[in-house]
Scaffold this active site. Structure first.
Site, mmCIF file in Angstrom:
data_model
loop_
_atom_site.group_PDB
_atom_site.id
_atom_site.type_symbol
_atom_site.label_atom_id
_atom_site.label_comp_id
_atom_site.label_asym_id
_atom_site.label_seq_id
_atom_site.Cartn_x
_atom_site.Cartn_y
_atom_site.Cartn_z
ATOM 1 N N ARG A 45 67.141 45.648 73.331
ATOM 2 C CA ARG A 45 65.887 45.245 72.701
ATOM 3 C C ARG A 45 66.048 45.480 71.204
ATOM 4 O O ARG A 45 67.108 45.891 70.757
ATOM 5 C CB ARG A 45 64.669 45.977 73.306
ATOM 6 C CG ARG A 45 64.891 47.297 73.952
ATOM 7 C CD ARG A 45 65.352 48.383 73.036
ATOM 8 N NE ARG A 45 64.465 48.513 71.899
ATOM 9 C CZ ARG A 45 64.769 49.087 70.760
ATOM 10 N NH1 ARG A 45 65.963 49.615 70.576
ATOM 11 N NH2 ARG A 45 63.911 49.148 69.770
ATOM 12 N N GLY A 46 64.976 45.250 70.445
ATOM 13 C CA GLY A 46 65.075 45.356 68.985
ATOM 14 C C GLY A 46 65.369 43.972 68.417
ATOM 15 O O GLY A 46 66.307 43.296 68.885
ATOM 16 N N ARG A 88 62.148 36.282 74.963
ATOM 17 C CA ARG A 88 61.138 37.148 74.323
ATOM 18 C C ARG A 88 60.589 36.386 73.111
ATOM 19 O O ARG A 88 61.340 36.038 72.215
ATOM 20 C CB ARG A 88 61.748 38.501 73.914
ATOM 21 C CG ARG A 88 62.182 39.323 75.128
ATOM 22 C CD ARG A 88 62.413 40.781 74.779
ATOM 23 N NE ARG A 88 61.179 41.480 74.505
ATOM 24 C CZ ARG A 88 61.126 42.703 73.948
ATOM 25 N NH1 ARG A 88 62.225 43.317 73.597
ATOM 26 N NH2 ARG A 88 59.959 43.293 73.736
ATOM 27 N N ASP A 234 59.468 42.779 63.739
ATOM 28 C CA ASP A 234 59.934 41.714 64.636
ATOM 29 C C ASP A 234 59.741 40.333 64.046
ATOM 30 O O ASP A 234 60.477 39.398 64.378
ATOM 31 C CB ASP A 234 59.224 41.803 65.986
ATOM 32 C CG ASP A 234 59.784 42.965 66.774
ATOM 33 O OD1 ASP A 234 59.346 44.106 66.534
ATOM 34 O OD2 ASP A 234 60.710 42.737 67.574
ATOM 35 N N ASN A 244 55.167 44.098 64.671
ATOM 36 C CA ASN A 244 56.101 45.153 65.089
ATOM 37 C C ASN A 244 55.519 45.788 66.348
ATOM 38 O O ASN A 244 54.442 45.397 66.816
ATOM 39 C CB ASN A 244 56.288 46.184 63.962
ATOM 40 C CG ASN A 244 57.429 47.142 64.262
ATOM 41 O OD1 ASN A 244 58.511 46.727 64.655
ATOM 42 N ND2 ASN A 244 57.205 48.433 64.119
ATOM 43 N N LYS A 245 56.221 46.751 66.897
ATOM 44 C CA LYS A 245 55.834 47.368 68.168
ATOM 45 C C LYS A 245 54.349 47.729 68.198
ATOM 46 O O LYS A 245 53.812 48.249 67.216
ATOM 47 C CB LYS A 245 56.698 48.624 68.369
ATOM 48 C CG LYS A 245 56.456 49.416 69.630
ATOM 49 C CD LYS A 245 56.474 48.591 70.884
ATOM 50 C CE LYS A 245 57.739 47.795 71.070
ATOM 51 N NZ LYS A 245 57.606 46.750 72.134
#
Ligand code: MRU
Length: 342
Positions: A45-46, A88, A234, A244-245
Site C-alpha cells: 500500500r502507499g 484502488r 495520495d 491522505n489517510k
C-alpha cells in the site's frame, strides 16, 4: 529498507505488509491477477508504491499473454491498464504510472523487445521514486529543528514508496543530519499502518518514537506536546487540497487551531494537474468488515454496519507547505503548484 519490493527471474516479490512487524514473508507475483490482488488486498500500500507495483503489473500482464501464445495488441494493453486502474481509486500515482507505461508502449510497440523496454521503464519509475524521496527529504529536513516533536499519521515511509519514504523520509533525513527529534505516530485504525509499519521503520532507524491512538490529535495540539505535523499524500489537487489517510483532516484542523505547522511531503507524481480542487478526488470506500474484524478477530457485533472511508481530503488552507523533490512549495498554492508541471 529497500528490500520490500524486488524483481527477480521474471517475478515481482513483495514483502507482505499485512504481516508486519511480526513476520517477514514475500508474496511472489508472476501474473496480472497476482498484482491486482496484491494491490487491492493491501499486501502493499502507499501511493507511490501502488504506482510502482502497477507498472510492473503491466509487464506481467503482457507476459501472461505471451505465455498463452497470444499477441500483444493495443487493446490487450488497454485492458490490462483498466484492470490495474480499478484496484484502488484514490492514489493518483497509480494512474500516473499507468500513463507512463502506456506512453512507453505506444512509442515502442513495433519493437521486438517491447517487454524488456517496459520492464526497464518500470524499474526506472521505481529507481526515480527513491531518488525523488531522497531529494524531497533533504529539502524537508531544512524545516526540522533540534528538539522538534513531530506528529505523523499513517505510514509514508520506505514501505509506502520505492524506498526511503516521503514524510518519514524527511524525518529520516533530519535524524541523519544529527537533529535530536521525537516522532509521535498515530495508530491509524483500522489497518494500523502507524502502529505496525511506521513504528517498525522508526525503531529500525533508531529514531526516538512513541505511539498514540488516533483520537489524541486534539490533546497533543492543545497541550503543545507536538510542534510540527508531517504527513504524506495520495492525491493533491492544483489548489493544494490533499487526499491522505482517513484522519488526516482532523489532525490538520487541530494543528491549524493551535498554530502548529502542518507539512505534506510528496513527490510530483502525487500531484494531479487534471483537477482544480479536492471535490474531484474519488475516495476509496473499503469493506466495513475491515473495521469489524482485526486480523480475523471480531471486535464488535458482527452484524453492525461499519464504515471505512480509506481517505479524507484536507483543504489547502490547513496546509503550511508542500515538500517535493523540486523544493518547498509555499502559498499561494494555486500559483506555485501548476509550476511543478512546467
Ligand atoms: O491505505 P494506504 O495504506 O495505501 O494509505 C497510505 C497513505 O495514506 C499514505 O499516507 C500515502 O499513500 C502517502 S505514502 C508515501
Amino acid at each position: 529498507m529497500t528490500d520490500h519490493i524486488y524483481w527477480k527471474d521474471g517475478a515481482l516479490y513483495l514483502l507482505d505488509q499485512r504481516l508486519l512487524p511480526f513476520r517477514k514473508r514475500y508474496v511472489r507475483c508472476t501474473s496480472l491477477n497476482d498484482i491486482t490482488r496484491a494491490i487491492s488486498e493491501m499486501v502493499i500500500r502507499g501511493a507511490p508504491l501502488i504506482g510502482i507495483v502497477a507498472a510492473y503489473g503491466v509487464v506481467l500482464g503482457l507476459k501472461d499473454l505471451i505465455s498463452k501464445h497470444r499477441k500483444i495488441t493495443n487493446n490487450a494493453l488497454e485492458r490490462i491498464c483498466e484492470r490495474l486502474a480499478k484496484t484502488r481509486p484514490t492514489a493518483v500515482n497509480l494512474f500516473w504510472a499507468l500513463q507512463r507505461m502506456k506512453k512507453k508502449y505506444y512509442k515502442n510497440e513495433e519493437k521486438e523487445d517491447i517487454l524488456e523496454i517496459l520492464l526497464q521503464e518500470a524499474i526506472s519509475i521505481h529507481v526515480e521514486d527513491i531518488e525523488h524521496n531522497r531529494m524531497l527529504s533533504l529539502y524537508g529536513a531544512e524545516l526540522i529543528d533540534d528538539g522538534d516533536i513531530i506528529l505523523t499519521h499513517c505510514n509514508a515511509g520506505a514501505l509506502a514508496t520505492g524506498g526511503y519514504g516521503t514524510a518519514l523520509g524527511v524525518i529520516r533525513a533530519a535524524h541523519e543530519d544529527g537533529k535530536k527529534i521525537k516522532v509521535i505516530a498515530t495508530e491509524t485504525r483500522p489497518y494500523m499502518q502507524g502502529a505496525r509499519l511506521t513504528i517498525f521503520e522508526l525503531f529500525q532507524e533508531g529514531i526516538d518514537s512513541e505511539l498514540v491512538p488516533d483520537n489524541h490529535a486534539g490533546l497533543l495540539c492543545a497541550n503543545k506536546r507536538i510542534n510540527k505535523v508531517i504527513v504524506g499524500a495520495d492525491r493533491i489537487a492544483l489548489n493544494g487540497d490533499t487526499a491522505n489517510k482517513i484522519g488526516t483532516l482532523m489532525i490538520a484542523i487541530c494543528a491549524h487551531a493551535y498554530n502548529i505547522p502542518f507539512y505534506v511531503a510528496a513527490p510530483v507524481s502525487t500531484f494531479d494537474n487534471s483537477i482544480p480542487d479536492g471535490t474531484h478526488i474519488s475516495i476509496e470506500q473499503r469493506d466495513g468488515r475491515e473495521v469489524i474484524y482485526f486480523r480475523g478477530n471480531l471486535i464488535t457485533l458482527k452484524d453492525v454496519v461499519a464504515w471505512y472511508y480509506s481517505f479524507d481530503v484536507t483543504p489547502a488552507k490547513y496546509i503550511t507547505h508542500f515538500i517535493t523533490e523540486k523544493g518547498i512549495i509555499p502559498k499561494p498554492f494555486k500559483k506555485f503548484i501548476p509550476m511543478l508541471f512546467s
